[in-house]
Design a protein around this motif. Structure first.
Motif, PDB file in Angstrom:
ATOM      1  N   THR A   1     -58.592  37.034 105.679  1.00  0.00           N
ATOM      2  CA  THR A   1     -59.310  37.230 104.415  1.00  0.00           C
ATOM      3  C   THR A   1     -58.779  36.362 103.280  1.00  0.00           C
ATOM      4  O   THR A   1     -59.210  36.503 102.138  1.00  0.00           O
ATOM      5  CB  THR A   1     -59.292  38.719 103.998  1.00  0.00           C
ATOM      6  OG1 THR A   1     -57.954  39.118 103.729  1.00  0.00           O
ATOM      7  CG2 THR A   1     -59.891  39.599 105.078  1.00  0.00           C
ATOM      8  N   ASP A   2     -57.845  35.429 103.607  1.00  0.00           N
ATOM      9  CA  ASP A   2     -57.464  34.425 102.605  1.00  0.00           C
ATOM     10  C   ASP A   2     -58.603  33.439 102.389  1.00  0.00           C
ATOM     11  O   ASP A   2     -58.644  32.749 101.362  1.00  0.00           O
ATOM     12  CB  ASP A   2     -56.226  33.640 103.072  1.00  0.00           C
ATOM     13  CG  ASP A   2     -54.961  34.477 103.047  1.00  0.00           C
ATOM     14  OD1 ASP A   2     -54.982  35.549 102.419  1.00  0.00           O
ATOM     15  OD2 ASP A   2     -53.969  34.060 103.669  1.00  0.00           O
TER      16      ASP A   2
ATOM     17  N   ARG B   1     -48.762  49.542 103.605  1.00  0.00           N
ATOM     18  CA  ARG B   1     -48.654  48.525 102.553  1.00  0.00           C
ATOM     19  C   ARG B   1     -48.342  49.201 101.224  1.00  0.00           C
ATOM     20  O   ARG B   1     -47.462  48.746 100.471  1.00  0.00           O
ATOM     21  CB  ARG B   1     -49.968  47.741 102.446  1.00  0.00           C
ATOM     22  CG  ARG B   1     -49.914  46.563 101.467  1.00  0.00           C
ATOM     23  CD  ARG B   1     -51.289  45.950 101.256  1.00  0.00           C
ATOM     24  NE  ARG B   1     -52.150  46.851 100.503  1.00  0.00           N
ATOM     25  CZ  ARG B   1     -52.145  46.953  99.169  1.00  0.00           C
ATOM     26  NH1 ARG B   1     -51.316  46.221  98.440  1.00  0.00           N
ATOM     27  NH2 ARG B   1     -52.959  47.794  98.561  1.00  0.00           N
TER      28      ARG B   1
ATOM     29  N   ASP C   1     -56.797  40.544 111.679  1.00  0.00           N
ATOM     30  CA  ASP C   1     -55.353  40.528 111.438  1.00  0.00           C
ATOM     31  C   ASP C   1     -55.045  41.581 110.385  1.00  0.00           C
ATOM     32  O   ASP C   1     -55.895  42.425 110.074  1.00  0.00           O
ATOM     33  CB  ASP C   1     -54.863  39.122 111.058  1.00  0.00           C
ATOM     34  CG  ASP C   1     -55.398  38.624 109.718  1.00  0.00           C
ATOM     35  OD1 ASP C   1     -55.956  39.441 108.943  1.00  0.00           O
ATOM     36  OD2 ASP C   1     -55.260  37.418 109.431  1.00  0.00           O
ATOM     37  N   LYS C   2     -53.839  41.574 109.830  1.00  0.00           N
ATOM     38  CA  LYS C   2     -53.439  42.640 108.918  1.00  0.00           C
ATOM     39  C   LYS C   2     -54.294  42.692 107.651  1.00  0.00           C
ATOM     40  O   LYS C   2     -54.346  43.718 106.975  1.00  0.00           O
ATOM     41  CB  LYS C   2     -51.963  42.486 108.532  1.00  0.00           C
ATOM     42  CG  LYS C   2     -51.672  41.299 107.634  1.00  0.00           C
ATOM     43  CD  LYS C   2     -50.227  41.312 107.164  1.00  0.00           C
ATOM     44  CE  LYS C   2     -49.970  40.218 106.134  1.00  0.00           C
ATOM     45  NZ  LYS C   2     -48.612  40.282 105.587  1.00  0.00           N
ATOM     46  N   THR C   3     -54.981  41.586 107.322  1.00  0.00           N
ATOM     47  CA  THR C   3     -55.758  41.545 106.073  1.00  0.00           C
ATOM     48  C   THR C   3     -57.203  41.984 106.254  1.00  0.00           C
ATOM     49  O   THR C   3     -57.851  42.360 105.285  1.00  0.00           O
ATOM     50  CB  THR C   3     -55.743  40.139 105.470  1.00  0.00           C
ATOM     51  OG1 THR C   3     -56.454  39.232 106.335  1.00  0.00           O
ATOM     52  CG2 THR C   3     -54.319  39.633 105.263  1.00  0.00           C
TER      53      THR C   3
ATOM     54  N   TYR D   1     -52.643  50.454 108.233  1.00  0.00           N
ATOM     55  CA  TYR D   1     -51.889  49.359 107.617  1.00  0.00           C
ATOM     56  C   TYR D   1     -51.889  49.498 106.097  1.00  0.00           C
ATOM     57  O   TYR D   1     -50.858  49.290 105.451  1.00  0.00           O
ATOM     58  CB  TYR D   1     -52.484  48.005 108.014  1.00  0.00           C
ATOM     59  CG  TYR D   1     -51.746  46.854 107.382  1.00  0.00           C
ATOM     60  CD1 TYR D   1     -50.578  46.369 107.950  1.00  0.00           C
ATOM     61  CD2 TYR D   1     -52.182  46.293 106.181  1.00  0.00           C
ATOM     62  CE1 TYR D   1     -49.864  45.336 107.357  1.00  0.00           C
ATOM     63  CE2 TYR D   1     -51.477  45.267 105.579  1.00  0.00           C
ATOM     64  CZ  TYR D   1     -50.323  44.783 106.170  1.00  0.00           C
ATOM     65  OH  TYR D   1     -49.617  43.777 105.563  1.00  0.00           O
ATOM     66  N   GLU D   2     -53.020  49.870 105.542  1.00  0.00           N
ATOM     67  CA  GLU D   2     -53.115  50.003 104.088  1.00  0.00           C
ATOM     68  C   GLU D   2     -52.148  51.068 103.581  1.00  0.00           C
ATOM     69  O   GLU D   2     -51.501  50.903 102.539  1.00  0.00           O
ATOM     70  CB  GLU D   2     -54.550  50.354 103.676  1.00  0.00           C
ATOM     71  CG  GLU D   2     -54.771  50.600 102.200  1.00  0.00           C
ATOM     72  CD  GLU D   2     -54.436  49.418 101.306  1.00  0.00           C
ATOM     73  OE1 GLU D   2     -54.273  49.620 100.092  1.00  0.00           O
ATOM     74  OE2 GLU D   2     -54.340  48.280 101.824  1.00  0.00           O
TER      75      GLU D   2
ATOM     76  N   LYS E   1     -65.330  41.286 103.527  1.00  0.00           N
ATOM     77  CA  LYS E   1     -64.824  40.407 102.458  1.00  0.00           C
ATOM     78  C   LYS E   1     -65.125  38.948 102.782  1.00  0.00           C
ATOM     79  O   LYS E   1     -65.357  38.122 101.883  1.00  0.00           O
ATOM     80  CB  LYS E   1     -63.321  40.629 102.301  1.00  0.00           C
ATOM     81  CG  LYS E   1     -62.704  39.914 101.116  1.00  0.00           C
ATOM     82  CD  LYS E   1     -61.219  40.254 100.978  1.00  0.00           C
ATOM     83  CE  LYS E   1     -60.603  39.514  99.786  1.00  0.00           C
ATOM     84  NZ  LYS E   1     -59.155  39.816  99.656  1.00  0.00           N
TER      85      LYS E   1
ATOM     86  N   TYR F   1     -54.271  33.700 106.685  1.00  0.00           N
ATOM     87  CA  TYR F   1     -54.717  35.013 107.167  1.00  0.00           C
ATOM     88  C   TYR F   1     -56.237  35.068 107.043  1.00  0.00           C
ATOM     89  O   TYR F   1     -56.842  34.313 106.265  1.00  0.00           O
ATOM     90  CB  TYR F   1     -54.070  36.130 106.366  1.00  0.00           C
ATOM     91  CG  TYR F   1     -52.607  36.341 106.683  1.00  0.00           C
ATOM     92  CD1 TYR F   1     -52.227  37.001 107.849  1.00  0.00           C
ATOM     93  CD2 TYR F   1     -51.614  35.874 105.824  1.00  0.00           C
ATOM     94  CE1 TYR F   1     -50.882  37.203 108.148  1.00  0.00           C
ATOM     95  CE2 TYR F   1     -50.261  36.061 106.124  1.00  0.00           C
ATOM     96  CZ  TYR F   1     -49.913  36.722 107.294  1.00  0.00           C
ATOM     97  OH  TYR F   1     -48.586  36.904 107.598  1.00  0.00           O
TER      98      TYR F   1
END
Length: 584
Positions: free
Chosen positions: A7-8, A141, A40-42, A137-138, A89, A5
Motif C-alpha cells: 500500500t506504499d 501495530r 503484506d502487513k500493509t 496486525y493492526e 487503498k 510495501y
C-alpha cells in the motif's frame, strides 16, 4: 528483496518498475489472465499475470494457491475504466507482473482468515496463522505505538527504566504465586512476580527517584476475558510526591498513549470518592458513559407497611435500599420482561427486584399498596420520575445490594432495547479515597496492599480508615491504580498490628523491605496500569487474548505449544521433586 510495501504504491507510481513480496490472499483465473491479490502487513494490491506480458510469470501464477509466499516484479499501471475497486487503498492501480517467484508453498488453511465463526481452540492452535489477519496486525501495530509512547512520555518526565527480577521470593499479594523449584537449593522455590511492587519501593530507597518498567507479571488465578496468567503492566514509582503528583504523571501518560493511537483524550479526568462510587453505581469501577445513578430510599421504605422492607430499613448502617431510575423503560419493556429481570439479579444473591412504573395517572406497581400517598410522592420526587420511566428497587445487606444493583445497572444499559452505551466514547474516572481495610469473615484484610499509606488510623471502626489510594477506570474497566506508600517503620508496624500480622511473621514475609525502610526511605508512591486491558479497549476487542501475541486459554494452557506439559524423570530428580500418582 522488495522495493515497496503493497500500500506504499498509488497512482503517482504508475509506470514504475517495482518488486513486491507477501502472501497470495486470493487467486482468480479469468479466461487466461490470472489475478492474484498479494497481501503484506500493509494491505492488498492486485497482481495481473497475462501470458502476453510474460509467459513465464503466467505459468508460475497458474501454480499459485492461497497463502503461497510470493515475490513479484512488474510495472505499476492504472486499472481499466470501470475496474477500480474503491474498497482497496490500492484499488485504482495494479501490477503487471513480469517475474513471479513462488518462495514457498502452503498447505490448505485450517480456517479462513477473519472468519468470526472459527472456534477459539482452532485459532489458538494455529495462532501464527491467525496473526496474518490484517485486523490482528493492526491491533499489534497500535500496541507497539502505545509502548513507544509510554516510554517517551515517562522519559520526558525524568523516569528511568529499570528491570526487576523475574525469579524472586514468594510473598502474599492476593493471588497464588507461580512457583519455580530450585535445582541448587533442594526443597526451595522461587516465585514469579505478581508485580514489581516491593522492588520498585526498594529502588526509591536506593535514591532512583523516578522509575518505570513495562513489566511482565504472573498470577495463578481463575481466568476471564480480561485476565491471563501472564500479563503486562506499565509500572511507575516516584519519590517525594503526593497523590496529585502521581495522578498528573498518570494522566500525561494516558494522553500520550491514546494520542499515539489517534484517540484524543483530555485531562484532568473526573474523580469520584470510593464510597460515592459504591452508593451511586454499586461498583468501584463505574462505567460513566451513561447516566444511571442509584438513589438511597431506605428512609422512605422504613415507613412502609411491608414488614420485609421495614425490617431491612431499620438498620441503615448495615443495609441498603437502592432505587435505580431507567428513563423510558416503561415504553420498551413489558411487565413480563421487567419481572424476568429478577432472574438476573438472583444469580448474584438478590432475593428479588421490585419496580414501579410512572404512568400518566401516577405511580403503578405491585408494591404501591404498602406506601402512603406522601411516601409515593416522595419516591417520585427523590428519583425524579417522569411519565414512561421505571424505577427498580434492591434491598438487603449493603455490600450485596451494591453488587447486584451495580451489575443490574450495567445489564440494563447494555440491553438491546435500551442501548445506552456509546461504544465510541472513552470515559475516564479516578476513584479515590479507598478504605484501608475490609473485614471478611471477621478477619481484617488490606483492601489494596499492606504498604498503602493510611490517612488516619485513629478510628473506632477499622473499615472507616481511609487510605491514600486511587484507581483509574475507563468505560467500566479498571485500567490500574496505585497509592502513596508507607515509608515510616512505626506506621508500617501499626498497620501490621491492625491486620493481625505478628512481628515474626512480618519479618519472615517482608523482612527485606522492612529493613530497607529503616535506612532513610523517602516519601514515595506510584501506580501500575494493565497494558493488555488498555490495548483491548483502544483496539475495541472483547478479550485481552486478542492483543497478546501468544495467549493462554481460560484454563491457563497454550494449545499451540501444548504447555504446560510433563517433563522427564531426570529433570524432576534434578529439581528434587517426586510426583504423586495421578488419580484415575
Amino acid at each position: 528483496m522488495r522495493t515497496h510495501y503493497c500500500t506504499d504504491l498509488n497512482e503517482t507510481n504508475v509506470g514504475e518498475e517495482v518488486t513486491l513480496t507477501g502472501w497470495a490472499n486470493s487467486y482468480r483465473d479469468h479466461g487466461g489472465i490470472i489475478f492474484i491479490d498479494l497481501r503484506d502487513k500493509t494491505g492488498l494490491i492486485q497482481l495481473t499475470c497475462d501470458p502476453e506480458d510474460s509467459k513465464t510469470a503466467h505459468e508460475a501464477a497458474d501454480k499459485v494457491r492461497d497463502e503461497f509466499v510470493l515475490v513479484a516484479r512488474g510495472k505499476v499501471r492504472h486499472r481499466g475504466e470501470g475496474l477500480v475497486n474503491p474498497r482497496l487503498k490500492t484499488g485504482a492501480i495494479e501490477i503487471v507482473v513480469s517475474e513471479l517467484t513462488i518462495e514457498n508453498k502452503a498447505k490448505p488453511m485450517p480456517f479462513t482468515l477473519g472468519d468470526p465463526n472459527v472456534s477459539e481452540d482452532v485459532k489458538l492452535k494455529y495462532r501464527y496463522l491467525e496473526l496474518r489477519d490484517p485486523a490482528m496486525y493492526e491491533a499489534f501495530r497500535l500496541r507497539s505505538k502505545a509502548a513507544i509512547a509510554a516510554r517517551n512520555v515517562l522519559d520526558a518526565n525524568g523516569f528511568l527504566e529499570v528491570e526487576t527480577p523475574i525469579l524472586t521470593k514468594s510473598t502474599p499479594e492476593g493471588a497464588r504465586d507461580y512457583l519455580v523449584p530450585s535445582r541448587v537449593h533442594s526443597g526451595e522455590f522461587y516465585a514469579l512476580p505478581q508485580s514489581p511492587q516491593l522492588f520498585k519501593q526498594l529502588l526509591m530507597v536506593g535514591g532512583f527517584d523516578r522509575y518505570f518498567q513495562i513489566a511482565k507479571c504472573f498470577r495463578d488465578e481463575d481466568l476471564r476475558a480480561d485476565r491471563q496468567p501472564e500479563f503486562t503492566q506499565i509500572d511507575v514509582e516516584m519519590s517525594f510526591c503526593n497523590q496529585e503528583d502521581v495522578i498528573k504523571v498518570a494522566e500525561d501518560l494516558l494522553e500520550g498513549i491514546f494520542s499515539a493511537c489517534d484517540i484524543e483524550v483530555k485531562a484532568p479526568f473526573n474523580r469520584i470518592k470510593y464510597r460515592d462510587a459504591m452508593e451511586w453505581y454499586g461498583s468501584d469501577k463505574p462505567d460513566l458513559r451513561y447516566d444511571l445513578k442509584m438513589v438511597d430510599v431506605i428512609d422512605i421504605f422504613e415507613r412502609c407497611d411491608n414488614e420485609i422492607f421495614s425490617k431491612i430499613a431499620a438498620q441503615p448502617h448495615k443495609n441498603r435500599i437502592k432505587a435505580l431510575k431507567v428513563p423510558g423503560a416503561d415504553l420498551v419493556f413489558s411487565k413480563r420482561e421487567m419481572k424476568s429481570f429478577e432472574d438476573f439479579v438472583r444469580k448474584f444473591g438478590a432475593s428479588g427486584l421490585g419496580y414501579f412504573q410512572m404512568k400518566e395517572d401516577g405511580l403503578k406497581g405491585p408494591l404501591i399498596k404498602f406506601f402512603s400517598d406522601d411516601d409515593i410522592q416522595a419516591i417520585i420526587d427523590r428519583t425524579e420520575l417522569e411519565v414512561g420511566d421505571v424505577v427498580f428497587f434492591g434491598a438487603g445487606e449493603k455490600k450485596l445490594v451494591w453488587d447486584y444493583m451495580g451489575r443490574f445497572r450495567n445489564f440494563i444499559a447494555e440491553h438491546e432495547k435500551m442501548n445506552l452505551v456509546d461504544s465510541d466514547k472513552y470515559e475516564f474516572v479516578w476513584v479515590v479515597d479507598f478504605p484501608m481495610f475490609e473485614v471478611e469473615d471477621g478477619r481484617v484484610k488490606a483492601l489494596h496492599h499492606p504498604f498503602t499509606q493510611p490517612v488516619d488510623t485513629d478510628k473506632d471502626d477499622v473499615e472507616e480508615i481511609e487510605s491514600i489510594a486511587y484507581d483509574i477506570v475507563l468505560n467500566g474497566t479498571e485500567l490500574g491504580g496505585g497509592s502513596i506508600r508507607i515509608h515510616k517503620e512505626e506506621v508500617q508496624e501499626e498497620i501490621f498490628k491492625l491486620l493481625g500480622i505478628e512481628e515474626e511473621e512480618a519479618q519472615e514475609k517482608f523482612g527485606f523491605l522492612l529493613d530497607a525502610l529503616k535506612f532513610g526511605a523517602p516519601p514515595h508512591g506510584g501506580f501500575a496500569m494493565g497494558f493488555d486491558r488498555m490495548m483491548m479497549l483502544i483496539s475495541k476487542k472483547s478479550s485481552i487474548r486478542d492483543v497478546i501475541a501468544f495467549p493462554k486459554t481460560q484454563k491457563a494452557s497454550c494449545i499451540l505449544t501444548q504447555a504446560p506439559s510433563e517433563v522427564d524423570n531426570a529433570q524432576l530428580r534434578d529439581l528434587h521433586i517426586r510426583l504423586r500418582e495421578k488419580k484415575q
